[in-house]
Design a protein around this motif. Structure first.
Motif, PDB file in Angstrom:
ATOM      1  N   LEU A  68       0.834  -1.207   0.000  1.00  0.00           N
ATOM      2  CA  LEU A  68       0.000   0.000   0.000  1.00  0.00           C
ATOM      3  C   LEU A  68       0.864   1.251   0.000  1.00  0.00           C
ATOM      4  O   LEU A  68       0.551   2.237  -0.687  1.00  0.00           O
ATOM      5  N   ASP A  69       1.956   1.228   0.761  1.00  0.00           N
ATOM      6  CA  ASP A  69       2.849   2.384   0.769  1.00  0.00           C
ATOM      7  C   ASP A  69       3.529   2.565  -0.577  1.00  0.00           C
ATOM      8  O   ASP A  69       3.675   3.688  -1.076  1.00  0.00           O
ATOM      9  N   ALA A  70       3.964   1.463  -1.184  1.00  0.00           N
ATOM     10  CA  ALA A  70       4.587   1.556  -2.503  1.00  0.00           C
ATOM     11  C   ALA A  70       3.599   2.077  -3.541  1.00  0.00           C
ATOM     12  O   ALA A  70       3.945   2.912  -4.388  1.00  0.00           O
ATOM     13  N   LEU A  71       2.356   1.588  -3.481  1.00  0.00           N
ATOM     14  CA  LEU A  71       1.340   2.077  -4.413  1.00  0.00           C
ATOM     15  C   LEU A  71       1.065   3.564  -4.189  1.00  0.00           C
ATOM     16  O   LEU A  71       0.877   4.321  -5.148  1.00  0.00           O
ATOM     17  N   ALA A  72       0.989   3.979  -2.915  1.00  0.00           N
ATOM     18  CA  ALA A  72       0.744   5.396  -2.625  1.00  0.00           C
ATOM     19  C   ALA A  72       1.824   6.269  -3.232  1.00  0.00           C
ATOM     20  O   ALA A  72       1.542   7.322  -3.820  1.00  0.00           O
ATOM     21  N   GLN A  73       3.083   5.841  -3.127  1.00  0.00           N
ATOM     22  CA  GLN A  73       4.188   6.627  -3.682  1.00  0.00           C
ATOM     23  C   GLN A  73       4.155   6.635  -5.206  1.00  0.00           C
ATOM     24  O   GLN A  73       4.343   7.679  -5.840  1.00  0.00           O
ATOM     25  N   GLY A  96      10.264  -9.800  -2.090  1.00  0.00           N
ATOM     26  CA  GLY A  96      11.438  -9.389  -1.339  1.00  0.00           C
ATOM     27  C   GLY A  96      11.353  -9.743   0.125  1.00  0.00           C
ATOM     28  O   GLY A  96      10.335 -10.228   0.627  1.00  0.00           O
ATOM     29  N   ASP A  97      12.493  -9.525   0.818  1.00  0.00           N
ATOM     30  CA  ASP A  97      12.596  -9.871   2.232  1.00  0.00           C
ATOM     31  C   ASP A  97      12.188  -8.723   3.148  1.00  0.00           C
ATOM     32  O   ASP A  97      11.976  -8.947   4.343  1.00  0.00           O
ATOM     33  N   ARG A  98      12.129  -7.505   2.648  1.00  0.00           N
ATOM     34  CA  ARG A  98      11.816  -6.352   3.483  1.00  0.00           C
ATOM     35  C   ARG A  98      10.581  -5.624   2.937  1.00  0.00           C
ATOM     36  O   ARG A  98      10.258  -5.726   1.754  1.00  0.00           O
ATOM     37  N   VAL A  99       9.918  -4.884   3.827  1.00  0.00           N
ATOM     38  CA  VAL A  99       8.721  -4.151   3.431  1.00  0.00           C
ATOM     39  C   VAL A  99       9.123  -2.833   2.785  1.00  0.00           C
ATOM     40  O   VAL A  99      10.218  -2.302   3.032  1.00  0.00           O
ATOM     41  N   PHE A 100       8.239  -2.291   1.990  1.00  0.00           N
ATOM     42  CA  PHE A 100       8.464  -0.990   1.384  1.00  0.00           C
ATOM     43  C   PHE A 100       8.271   0.102   2.435  1.00  0.00           C
ATOM     44  O   PHE A 100       7.440  -0.036   3.340  1.00  0.00           O
ATOM     45  N   LYS A 138       5.963   6.962   7.981  1.00  0.00           N
ATOM     46  CA  LYS A 138       6.699   7.222   9.223  1.00  0.00           C
ATOM     47  C   LYS A 138       8.121   6.671   9.195  1.00  0.00           C
ATOM     48  O   LYS A 138       8.874   6.891  10.138  1.00  0.00           O
ATOM     49  N   ASP A 139       8.494   5.973   8.135  1.00  0.00           N
ATOM     50  CA  ASP A 139       9.842   5.416   8.037  1.00  0.00           C
ATOM     51  C   ASP A 139      10.816   6.461   7.509  1.00  0.00           C
ATOM     52  O   ASP A 139      10.434   7.347   6.735  1.00  0.00           O
ATOM     53  N   LEU A 163      11.495   7.296  -7.505  1.00  0.00           N
ATOM     54  CA  LEU A 163      12.626   8.113  -7.053  1.00  0.00           C
ATOM     55  C   LEU A 163      12.260   9.571  -6.865  1.00  0.00           C
ATOM     56  O   LEU A 163      13.045  10.337  -6.287  1.00  0.00           O
ATOM     57  N   ARG A 164      11.094   9.977  -7.317  1.00  0.00           N
ATOM     58  CA  ARG A 164      10.640  11.349  -7.089  1.00  0.00           C
ATOM     59  C   ARG A 164       9.976  11.502  -5.727  1.00  0.00           C
ATOM     60  O   ARG A 164       9.676  12.614  -5.312  1.00  0.00           O
ATOM     61  N   ASP A 165       9.735  10.395  -5.043  1.00  0.00           N
ATOM     62  CA  ASP A 165       9.130  10.453  -3.722  1.00  0.00           C
ATOM     63  C   ASP A 165      10.205  10.682  -2.667  1.00  0.00           C
ATOM     64  O   ASP A 165      11.367  10.310  -2.845  1.00  0.00           O
ATOM     65  N   ASP A 166       9.793  11.285  -1.541  1.00  0.00           N
ATOM     66  CA  ASP A 166      10.753  11.628  -0.490  1.00  0.00           C
ATOM     67  C   ASP A 166      11.465  10.409   0.076  1.00  0.00           C
ATOM     68  O   ASP A 166      12.599  10.517   0.550  1.00  0.00           O
ATOM     69  N   LYS A 167      10.816   9.254   0.058  1.00  0.00           N
ATOM     70  CA  LYS A 167      11.426   8.053   0.623  1.00  0.00           C
ATOM     71  C   LYS A 167      12.522   7.478  -0.257  1.00  0.00           C
ATOM     72  O   LYS A 167      13.332   6.662   0.213  1.00  0.00           O
TER      73      LYS A 167
END
Length: 913
Positions: A570-575, A685-689, A693-694, A724-728
């Protein structure tokens, strides 16, 4: 024959009890309710016929003359009349409740407009109470200088305001009684002035001090304007308009007592408009006959008292017959009555704002139960006391004008908009309402604001705009009934009722207080805009250079109707959607037969999913369907989601990691996606997007092009470019790995290929580090470019790399030599053999699931990268689904975050400009 819907008996009993209680309360308080005259006409006319009518109008005529004086009066009264007509339309759009003009506007036009109107009305009435108290002090000191002249204006004003606050604190019924008592001397004072004009005209009055009675010569002399400087002010039409306009500001005083009226719908329109018409006639007579026709100009603009250099002569007092005390007492009581009305209306508006929780800081002023707003009364009296301490009537009056005009402009604009849009929920029964009239009223309000106080008008509008945006963010604004509240019980379906049988839950009564939904006056416009845009949308409007990520995320819903977390998708989709200005559809499937229990479960899951999307900042919509299986439900979503040409172009899935995963169903969903010409994104993958708050990620984002050149028409590069245009992701570096089949070419040819790829990236506006790797196709059979792969596409869609290179480089800045480099690096596919391909041998199957050289290269170069994007390996014909999934597991093993992409062959993306 249709069955009659059943209603719970307990709900029926509660309805009857509630209706009976309402009738008893109405009967018990009938004696306390007021009609049109006492409740609307008297308060309105009392607020208009105040200090400005008796003291300031003669001075304005002396400066502006009769013609421009009438223009000032008629322009101001026209503004009040137009606003009164708009307010009449609002008041007849549903039954008004307590809270006055604020509650009426809120219930008809929405919480945002209601909150801004209420706040401005509160400020206006509080300033108005201070202005009328200062006017009362001014009358006392002008009329009785020997008694009150030595007393400080601030101290005398404080004493008067305290007495009025005590009356307002006792109860509204006493205020209404005092209002009638205060209005009678005002009418008597106006009559005494008019009789005095007649007496002076026939020659029985004192022909002194510039008062001569009605005279043709005086009329001619006072006809035109003669502006000059008085009391340190350079007077003009603008200055005179600003001085007079506060007289007609509180034209909505009658609606402030909407909760205390017997029938607000029938009382507010005629009472308000009648008061405006009557006062317009009175003001016109004062301008033409009293000041313009009976008093010489020098007497009108005289400032006789040295102790009060900013107070003009009290001319009408000298005109009165038989005694000047009639006018003095009338003006004194009119200012007291107007101040009392303001002290009564302002606390009720403040209490209503606090009760609705639109401004959280004001919730302390909400009364307990239906009691009087005593805290609000004390606060308003204290605030008015601070304004009285200013000690200057002319300093307070301009603020009243701005607050009221801003409020009136908002009401007029809202009525004009809703009337023009023909909003179904805006149904005023006032017959004289026309949206053109409301628009004219708004234009007049804005004209007066900017004509009299340019900078202050901008400041008032800025305050109103900030207040609107603030209220829009408050929880109370989203739980207010949209367009009016019905007093009748409403029957509707209430699907979730614990402990009730299906027959009992078919139809239940829902109290009006619980029928709450988001209130927004723009809802009609949004629907109309969306409707027109959807009808005008063409097939090519979302393709090539206008391509946007329109993603359908097929999520998983558990047995308890909750969203199953999938690596922060959901976070990846939001970005992705936010940076690509696209849209996301997050849809799930409840596995069950279509029936009332399963549909109830789907509705619960849908509500939770919507709340989750709001919490995660996903710009899109949520939906949940019921289906016997995941596969069938997802097939249904793939076929039906969208409207017209506005349909998803991309499908997102989470890579299943459960030991009991349905490999065959997952592959069928993939094939259905490709068959419906949609690009597939698989997140693994092994880690979450990273979420909101990250902390931002620091590292590399790697794109791997294995034996293929810009798969999916460049989406493999466009997707990381958007992320890559997102702050994260902004602090990450983009790298492109080009894996080309091993040939006899040396390092020099690898350099040429690297430069050609860099040229293409530059043409596409992407900055990335390019690395070229050579690998034999036999080293990774999953990506081997032969005809033994099972794809849902036809052979005609399997373009050769030479054709793709020409298509991608068409229109770019590459030279002919660079284009030839691509063709040599990616030779064409071999022709499809005429006979079917037999299933791969066990040895070949083992090679496809073991760690290959490509897997080792991925771990070596991208093992520590934050994100890897690579083409989803195709499945060979005859390869078991579970075996294929294991081979993909081996490929991405050890990688942190992976996005696997599968092209449909029909992507219409213009990656290169």
């Amino acid at each position: 024959m249709l069955a009659t819907p059943r209603v719970r008996k307990s709900h029926v009993d509660s309805i009857v009890f509630e209706a009976e209680s309402r009738r008893q309360e109405a009967a018990a308080s009938a004696a306390k309710k007021f009609g049109t005259t006492k409740g609307v006409f008297v308060p309105t006319i009392q607020n208009i016929m105040g200090i400005i009518l008796f003291v300031r109008v003669p001075f304005i005529v002396g400066q502006a003359g009769i013609i421009q004086g009438l223009g000032i009066v008629w322009l101001s009264c026209a503004t009040a009349l137009l606003t009164a007509m708009s307010m009449s339309a609002v008041a007849t759009n549903g039954r008004p409740k307590s809270g006055g003009c604020y509650a009426i506007v809120k219930n008809s036009l929405g919480a945002q407009f209601g909150g801004v109107t209420g706040a401005l009305l509160f400020l206006s009435k509080t300033f108005g109470a201070a202005m009328n108290v200062l006017g009362c002090v001014e009358v006392l000191q002008l009329s009785f200088p020997s008694t009150f002249g030595d007393l400080p204006m601030r101290m005398l004003g404080a004493i008067i305001l305290t007495g009025l606050a005590v009356i307002a604190f006792v109860g509204v019924e006493y205020v209404v009684r005092f209002a009638v008592m205060f209005l009678f001397p005002v009418v008597l004072a106006v009559a005494a002035i008019w009789v005095g004009v007649v007496v002076h005209t026939v020659g029985d009055g004192k022909q002194s001090q510039g008062i001569v009675g009605i005279s043709g010569q005086v009329l001619r002399n006072n006809l035109d304007a003669e502006y000059n400087q008085r009391a340190g002010v350079e007077w003009s039409f603008k200055a005179c308009l600003a001085l007079f306009f506060p007289a007609v500001t509180d034209v909505l005083a009658g609606s402030s007592l909407s909760g205390d009226l017997e029938d607000p719908q029938s009382s507010i329109p005629p009472g308000t408009i009648a008061a405006v018409v009557v006062t317009t006639i009175v003001f016109s007579i004062q301008v033409i006959l009293v000041a313009g026709g009976s008093v010489r100009r020098d007497a009108l603009i005289e400032f006789p008292l040295k102790d009060f250099p900013r107070v003009p002569r009290f001319v009408v007092k000298d005109l009165a017959w038989p005694h000047e005390l009639i006018v003095v007492v009338g003006v004194f009581l009119s200012t007291l009555g107007a101040a009392l009305q303001s002290l009564t209306g302002a606390p009720r508006v403040l209490a209503a704002l606090g009760k609705d929780d639109l401004v959280p800081i004001l919730r302390h002023f909400a009364p307990s139960g239906d009691g009087a707003p005593r805290k609000a009364i004390l606060f308003c009296a204290s605030l008015s006391m601070g304004l009285v301490m200013v000690g200057d009537l002319n300093a307070v009056a301009p603020f009243i004008t701005l607050w009221y005009l801003t409020c009136y402009a908002i009401i007029n604009m809202a009525c004009a908009y809703l009337g023009y849009e023909k909003h179904p929920s805006f149904r005023p029964t006032y017959r004289l309402f026309k949206w053109q009239v409301s628009l004219l009223g708004a234009c007049v309000c804005f004209f007066v604001m900017f004509y009299t106080h340019e900078l202050n008008a901008l400041g008032a509008l800025a305050v109103a705009g900030l207040l609107y945006k603030y209220i829009e963010t408050q929880p109370g604004a989203s739980t207010t009934t949209a367009h009016g509240e019905s007093e009748l019980p409403i029957f509707e379906r209430e699907p979730e009722s614990p402990g009730a049988s299906d027959s009992e839950t078919e139809t239940m009564c829902v109290s009006p207080a619980h029928r709450q939904g988001p209130s927004d006056w723009r809802s009609g416009s949004r629907f109309k805009t969306a409707r027109n845009a959807m009808l005008a949308l063409e097939e090519g409007d979302l393709q090539f250079k206008y391509w946007r990520p329109f993603v359908l995320f097929l999520c998983d819903i558990d047995a308890d109707a909750n969203y199953m977390w999938q690596r922060g998708m959901l976070d990846a989709l939001a970005q992705l959607v936010r940076r690509g200005k696209g849209l996301a559809l997050v849809n799930g499937v409840v596995i069950d037969e279509v029936a009332e229990p399963s549909l109830r479960k789907a509705r619960k899951a849908r509500r939770r999913l919507r709340a989750l999307l709001r919490d995660r900042g996903v710009q899109g919509f949520a939906d949940v369907v019921v289906s016997p299986s995941h596969e069938e439900g997802r097939k249904y979503l793939l076929q039906t989601k969208g409207l017209g040409y506005f349909r998803p172009n991309t499908v997102a899935l989470g890579w299943p990691t459960d030991t009991k995963r349905d490999a065959r169903g997952f592959l069928r969903t993939m094939d259905d996606t490709t068959a419906m010409l949609k690009t597939l994104l698989v997140f693994a993958g092994d880690r979450v997007f990273p979420g909101a708050k990250d902390p931002p990620l620091r590292g590399r984002v790697d794109v791997w092009m294995v034996f293929d050149l810009f798969p999916a028409a460049g989406l493999l590069l466009l997707i990381p470019f958007l992320l890559l245009r997102d702050d994260k992701w902004t602090q990450c570096e983009l790298r492109l790995f080009v894996v080309s089949p091993r040939t006899d070419a040396g390092i020099e040819d690898d350099g040429k290929l690297e430069e050609a790829v860099k040229s293409m990236l530059k043409a596409g506006g992407v900055l990335a580090k390019v690395l070229v790797l050579r690998l034999g196709e036999e080293d990774d059979p999953r990506f081997a470019r032969d005809a033994s792969f099972a794809t849902p596409t036809t052979p005609t869609r399997q373009q050769s790399m030479r054709t793709r290179a020409r298509g991608l480089t068409r229109g770019s800045s590459l030279t002919a030599e660079e284009k030839e480099v691509f063709a040599e690096a990616f030779p064409p596919l071999p022709p499809e053999p005429p006979s079917p391909i037999s299933p791969p041998s066990p040895m070949r199957r083992m090679e496809s699931t073991a760690k290959t050289k490509l897997t080792k290269l991925l771990n070596e170069h991208s093992g520590s990268s934050e994100l890897v994007l690579i083409r989803l390996p195709p499945r060979k014909r005859g390869q078991p689904p579970q075996e294929w999934m294991v081979s993909v597991d081996r490929l991405i093993e050890g990688l942190r975050r992976v996005i696997l992409i599968r092209e449909s062959g029909a992507e219409k993306v213009q990656f290169f400009q």
